[in-house]
Design an enzyme around this catalytic site. Structure first.
Site, PDB file in Angstrom:
ATOM      1  N   SER A  15       0.747  -1.204  -0.067  1.00 33.05           N
ATOM      2  CA  SER A  15      -0.103   0.173  -0.105  1.00 33.05           C
ATOM      3  C   SER A  15       0.990   1.349  -0.084  1.00 33.05           C
ATOM      4  O   SER A  15       2.050   1.214   0.189  1.00 33.05           O
ATOM      5  CB  SER A  15      -1.089   0.152   1.273  1.00 33.05           C
ATOM      6  OG  SER A  15      -1.663   1.233   1.213  1.00 33.05           O
ATOM      7  N   HIS A  16       0.278   2.390  -0.358  1.00 32.00           N
ATOM      8  CA  HIS A  16       1.087   3.729  -0.238  1.00 32.00           C
ATOM      9  C   HIS A  16       1.276   4.194   1.145  1.00 32.00           C
ATOM     10  O   HIS A  16       1.793   4.991   1.194  1.00 32.00           O
ATOM     11  CB  HIS A  16       0.304   4.574  -1.383  1.00 32.00           C
ATOM     12  CG  HIS A  16       0.488   4.527  -2.598  1.00 32.00           C
ATOM     13  ND1 HIS A  16       0.004   3.322  -3.391  1.00 32.00           N
ATOM     14  CD2 HIS A  16       1.243   5.175  -3.474  1.00 32.00           C
ATOM     15  CE1 HIS A  16       0.492   3.557  -4.553  1.00 32.00           C
ATOM     16  NE2 HIS A  16       1.182   4.410  -4.779  1.00 32.00           N
ATOM     17  N   SER A  17       0.436   3.477   2.053  1.00 30.08           N
ATOM     18  CA  SER A  17       0.409   3.953   3.475  1.00 30.08           C
ATOM     19  C   SER A  17       0.756   2.635   4.417  1.00 30.08           C
ATOM     20  O   SER A  17       0.110   1.673   4.322  1.00 30.08           O
ATOM     21  CB  SER A  17      -1.045   4.345   3.638  1.00 30.08           C
ATOM     22  OG  SER A  17      -1.101   4.278   5.265  1.00 30.08           O
ATOM     23  N   ASP A  76      -2.406  -1.747  -3.531  1.00 31.65           N
ATOM     24  CA  ASP A  76      -3.492  -0.761  -3.635  1.00 31.65           C
ATOM     25  C   ASP A  76      -3.921  -0.063  -4.793  1.00 31.65           C
ATOM     26  O   ASP A  76      -4.818   0.051  -5.448  1.00 31.65           O
ATOM     27  CB  ASP A  76      -3.358  -0.322  -2.428  1.00 31.65           C
ATOM     28  CG  ASP A  76      -2.369   1.043  -2.348  1.00 31.65           C
ATOM     29  OD1 ASP A  76      -1.694   1.092  -3.066  1.00 31.65           O
ATOM     30  OD2 ASP A  76      -2.275   1.588  -1.171  1.00 31.65           O
ATOM     31  N   SER A  79       1.001   2.974  -8.901  1.00 31.83           N
ATOM     32  CA  SER A  79       2.565   2.982  -8.886  1.00 31.83           C
ATOM     33  C   SER A  79       2.919   1.862  -7.872  1.00 31.83           C
ATOM     34  O   SER A  79       4.096   1.363  -8.088  1.00 31.83           O
ATOM     35  CB  SER A  79       2.964   4.457  -8.276  1.00 31.83           C
ATOM     36  OG  SER A  79       2.568   4.480  -6.864  1.00 31.83           O
TER      37      SER A  79
END
Length: 138
Positions: A15-17, A76, A79
């Protein structure tokens, strides 16, 4: 277990987070039950704690969950997908038999972890995660 007795498919959640990856991993493991759960590793955010994706975190997570039966990687957003595709293209960054799994992030992660925890092989884990696209919420 999978074809090779004692080996289980590992799951990486990108995930980006970091918080999102960790929360989805916790949810999926919790819903898989208390027994012999498949190894799951979050790979969220950047190495310095920011939002984004990190090839290094993804590589480390994949190595951590590799038990010899393959690694399913769920992502997610865009990128994250590109980062995993780049790692797969390099050929030696991820464990052998690592697959990018096109599935909804939360529902697919739960399906993948439950299926892997039941001892299914990588193809079945991928199919279960992909099938999550058909889940209806109405």
């Amino acid at each position: 277990m999978s074809e090779r007795s004692g080996q289980v498919v590992g799951i990486v959640l990108v995930s980006h987070s970091a918080a999102v990856a960790e929360s989805v991993a916790e949810l999926a493991k919790g819903l898989a039950g208390g027994g012999g759960s498949a190894p799951v590793a979050p790979a969220g955010g950047t190495a310095d704690g920011g939002l984004g994706t990190s090839a290094e975190l993804i590589t480390a997570a994949a190595a951590a969950v590799d038990r010899g039966a393959g690694v399913a990687v769920l992502m997610d957003l865009g990128s994250a997908v590109l980062t995993v595709k780049a790692l797969l293209a390099e050929g030696d960054e991820l464990p052998e038999n690592t697959r990018l799994v096109d599935a909804p992030f939360v529902e697919g992660a739960v399906a993948a972890v439950v299926t892997a925890s039941a001892g299914a092989d990588l193809a079945a884990v991928e199919a279960a995660a992909r099938e999550a696209y058909t889940y209806r919420k109405e």
